[in-house]
Design an enzyme around this catalytic site. Structure first.
Site, PDB file in Angstrom:
ATOM      1  N   VAL A  11      15.399   1.836  14.490  1.00 12.23           N
ATOM      2  CA  VAL A  11      14.628   0.952  13.611  1.00 12.23           C
ATOM      3  C   VAL A  11      15.544   0.140  12.709  1.00 12.23           C
ATOM      4  O   VAL A  11      15.367  -1.069  12.541  1.00 12.23           O
ATOM      5  CB  VAL A  11      13.619   1.758  12.776  1.00 12.23           C
ATOM      6  CG1 VAL A  11      12.900   0.861  11.771  1.00 12.23           C
ATOM      7  CG2 VAL A  11      12.602   2.439  13.681  1.00 12.23           C
ATOM      8  N   THR A 121       8.664   5.924   9.335  1.00  9.67           N
ATOM      9  CA  THR A 121       7.291   6.410   9.465  1.00  9.67           C
ATOM     10  C   THR A 121       7.110   7.627   8.577  1.00  9.67           C
ATOM     11  O   THR A 121       7.774   8.643   8.759  1.00  9.67           O
ATOM     12  CB  THR A 121       6.988   6.771  10.925  1.00  9.67           C
ATOM     13  OG1 THR A 121       7.195   5.613  11.739  1.00  9.67           O
ATOM     14  CG2 THR A 121       5.549   7.247  11.084  1.00  9.67           C
ATOM     15  N   GLU A 149       7.053  -0.133  11.192  1.00  7.09           N
ATOM     16  CA  GLU A 149       7.496  -0.837  12.400  1.00  7.09           C
ATOM     17  C   GLU A 149       6.587  -0.479  13.579  1.00  7.09           C
ATOM     18  O   GLU A 149       6.033   0.614  13.645  1.00  7.09           O
ATOM     19  CB  GLU A 149       8.954  -0.481  12.717  1.00  7.09           C
ATOM     20  CG  GLU A 149       9.278   1.010  12.771  1.00  7.09           C
ATOM     21  CD  GLU A 149       8.983   1.661  14.102  1.00  7.09           C
ATOM     22  OE1 GLU A 149       8.812   0.915  15.096  1.00  7.09           O
ATOM     23  OE2 GLU A 149       8.901   2.893  14.152  1.00  7.09           O
ATOM     24  N   LYS A 202       0.232   2.831  10.528  1.00 10.29           N
ATOM     25  CA  LYS A 202       1.224   3.194  11.551  1.00 10.29           C
ATOM     26  C   LYS A 202       0.780   4.421  12.331  1.00 10.29           C
ATOM     27  O   LYS A 202       0.772   4.424  13.576  1.00 10.29           O
ATOM     28  CB  LYS A 202       2.582   3.451  10.893  1.00 10.29           C
ATOM     29  CG  LYS A 202       3.658   4.014  11.837  1.00 10.29           C
ATOM     30  CD  LYS A 202       3.904   3.080  13.013  1.00 10.29           C
ATOM     31  CE  LYS A 202       4.837   3.675  14.046  1.00 10.29           C
ATOM     32  NZ  LYS A 202       6.222   3.728  13.640  1.00 10.29           N
ATOM     33  N   LEU A 248      -3.565   1.704  29.676  1.00  4.89           N
ATOM     34  CA  LEU A 248      -4.498   2.335  30.603  1.00  4.89           C
ATOM     35  C   LEU A 248      -3.811   2.626  31.932  1.00  4.89           C
ATOM     36  O   LEU A 248      -4.456   2.636  32.979  1.00  4.89           O
ATOM     37  CB  LEU A 248      -5.728   1.446  30.833  1.00  4.89           C
ATOM     38  CG  LEU A 248      -6.776   1.413  29.718  1.00  4.89           C
ATOM     39  CD1 LEU A 248      -7.964   0.549  30.133  1.00  4.89           C
ATOM     40  CD2 LEU A 248      -7.261   2.814  29.364  1.00  4.89           C
ATOM     41  N   ALA A 250      -2.341   5.267  34.187  1.00  5.99           N
ATOM     42  CA  ALA A 250      -2.300   6.721  34.374  1.00  5.99           C
ATOM     43  C   ALA A 250      -0.913   7.152  34.824  1.00  5.99           C
ATOM     44  O   ALA A 250      -0.153   6.371  35.403  1.00  5.99           O
ATOM     45  CB  ALA A 250      -3.340   7.141  35.399  1.00  5.99           C
ATOM     46  N   GLY A 251      -0.585   8.400  34.546  1.00  7.78           N
ATOM     47  CA  GLY A 251       0.721   8.893  34.948  1.00  7.78           C
ATOM     48  C   GLY A 251       0.926  10.331  34.526  1.00  7.78           C
ATOM     49  O   GLY A 251       0.010  11.156  34.619  1.00  7.78           O
ATOM     50  N   CYS A 258       8.064   8.297  19.177  1.00  7.78           N
ATOM     51  CA  CYS A 258       6.946   7.927  18.289  1.00  7.78           C
ATOM     52  C   CYS A 258       5.647   8.674  18.559  1.00  7.78           C
ATOM     53  O   CYS A 258       5.155   9.391  17.692  1.00  7.78           O
ATOM     54  CB  CYS A 258       6.699   6.425  18.377  1.00  7.78           C
ATOM     55  SG  CYS A 258       8.018   5.433  17.636  1.00  7.78           S
ATOM     56  N   LYS A 261       5.576  12.568  18.010  1.00  4.83           N
ATOM     57  CA  LYS A 261       5.849  12.890  16.606  1.00  4.83           C
ATOM     58  C   LYS A 261       4.713  12.425  15.697  1.00  4.83           C
ATOM     59  O   LYS A 261       4.271  13.153  14.803  1.00  4.83           O
ATOM     60  CB  LYS A 261       7.163  12.237  16.175  1.00  4.83           C
ATOM     61  CG  LYS A 261       7.546  12.461  14.715  1.00  4.83           C
ATOM     62  CD  LYS A 261       8.948  11.972  14.434  1.00  4.83           C
ATOM     63  CE  LYS A 261       9.060  10.472  14.449  1.00  4.83           C
ATOM     64  NZ  LYS A 261       8.451   9.829  13.277  1.00  4.83           N
TER      65      LYS A 261
END
Length: 438
Positions: A11, A121, A149, A202, A248, A250-251, A258, A261
């Protein structure tokens, strides 16, 4: 304007470089002498396409500087960006130790009233706590601005210069307008809020995107049991403007620095105000389960994995980054090691990170061909262009038995089948033999 950026991680470096690119004079400070030495030579400590070119350009233009001396950097500057990491504690809360230490350093280095812009964050209420901490250690006034961010690794520079919005939160109107002026040259809509709302935006944004991913993965699991095809389903859903097509795909779940966490932290924030965030807990649970999808399918196709060569293509949690944090690859490798598999892996960028975790427990290959040769099965983990460009015939030619388990839906099933390759892709309900207990 003259600006100091504390932290040259992902960041901080992107922030410093982008602010210098729009004309500000920026000094980036870090405690790591090694990092600063490299940056002065325009060598980036992070992998991000295009970042080194911008570093070199703005250093040459005398707009971007790097150093380790915060006190010297702040001598004539009244705007400081705070971008240090807030890693996850074991209980899911955000670790603010580094942020608090940096705040005290700021207080001791201030020589005038200062605006502190927090891009890290942080949980709701943290900016006010940091303000109090700084004020306890300085005679000068401090105004806080929350500027979260919204960077995607691998496309951070695009997100900075072509983003949807810039969020600025402050309870000090003058400070808010000053930082809005700093950002005006980005020519991106600026949304102004109070401190607490900016902090929440955020977390809420990332949690919502994570929810979309877990939702579509659950739909994919249902598709496998009903004969539907998830690619057709997600495309049809995405045509609805109220839903949209982004996130959207899929996997095998989300990862990185990010989403995991921030979802965990938001769940903890809810707990501190006695709110049981059941939906978010389900999102996290679904994601962790989805990471093992390919392992479950593999065990139905290759019995007794002990000593058998299993190939993994891609290790990073997404393409165009070397980040392996919370990646599906780590969970998959851990489970395959328990099963006794002989694991061979390849990733164009992220192998060093995985090697730091697993050492010599697995084999690191130099290219795709050496990874898949004589393999019992290939698991597709990351959709790098190099991996997407594989000619299916290579699987047939080199593998011991051509079983390809595709966690990112990148190959054409008809072409794979025509070559005699046993092919599985997440959410494809047309192949009943791969239906699982999901």
């Amino acid at each position: 304007m003259e600006i100091v950026v504390i932290g040259t991680g992902y960041v901080g470096l992107v922030t410093g470089v982008s602010l210098s690119e729009i004309g500000h004079q920026v000094t980036c400070i870090d405690t790591s002498i090694e990092k600063i030495t490299k940056l002065k030579k325009s060598i980036s400590p992070i992998y991000e396409p295009g970042i080194e070119e911008l570093i070199e350009k703005n250093v040459a233009a005398n707009r971007l500087f790097f150093g380790t001396d915060l006190q010297a950097a702040m001598k004539n500057k009244k705007i400081v960006y705070l971008t240090v990491g807030t890693p996850q504690n074991p209980d899911g809360t955000a670790n603010l130790v580094y942020l608090e230490a940096a705040a005290i350093d700021i207080a001791k280095s201030m020589v005038q009233d200062t605006i502190v812009v927090v891009k890290s964050t942080v949980p709701v209420g943290t900016n006010e706590k940091i303000k109090k901490l700084i004020e306890e250690n300085t005679q000068f006034n401090v105004a806080m601005v929350s500027n979260p961010e919204f960077l995607r690794e691998g496309s951070a520079l695009v997100d900075v210069f072509e983003g949807d919005r810039i969020v600025l939160g402050a309870n000090d109107k003058k400070a808010l307008e000053t930082i809005a002026e700093v950002n005006n040259a980005f020519a991106i809509p600026i949304y102004k809020t109070n401190l607490e709302s900016a902090e929440m935006i955020k977390y809420a944004s990332n949690a919502f995107l994570a929810t979309k991913i877990s939702f579509i993965n659950e739909i994919a699991n249902i598709c496998e049991k009903t004969g539907a095809n998830i690619e057709q389903v997600s495309t049809g859903m995405g045509l609805d403007s109220r839903i949209g097509s982004k996130f959207l795909n899929a996997g095998i779940g989300y990862g990185g620095s990010c989403f995991p966490k921030d979802t965990a932290a938001l769940s903890q924030i809810a707990g501190t105000v006695n709110h049981d965030f059941k939906l978010l807990k389900a999102v996290i649970e679904v994601n962790e389960k989805q990471k093992l999808k390919l392992v479950d399918v593999l065990k139905t196709e290759v019995s007794h994995l002990q000593g058998k060569k299993i190939a993994l293509l891609g290790l990073a949690f997404k393409p165009e980054t070397d980040d392996i944090r919370e990646s599906a690859s780590q969970v998959i490798i851990e489970n395959l090691l328990v099963a006794g598999a002989n694991i061979h892996v390849y990733d164009p960028i992220a192998q060093a990170g995985i090697q730091a975790v697993f050492g010599d427990e697995i084999v690191y290959e130099k290219d795709i061909e050496s990874t898949i040769i004589e393999a019992e099965a290939v698991l597709i983990i990351t959709e790098w262009d190099e991996i997407k460009a594989i000619k299916p015939a290579i699987f047939k030619k080199l593998m011991r038995q051509p079983i390809v388990l595709d966690g990112r839906l990148i190959y054409n099933k008809a072409e794979m089948s025509s070559l005699g390759i046993k092919y599985y892709s997440v959410g494809d309900g047309t192949n009943a033999s791969y239906k699982t207990d999901y």
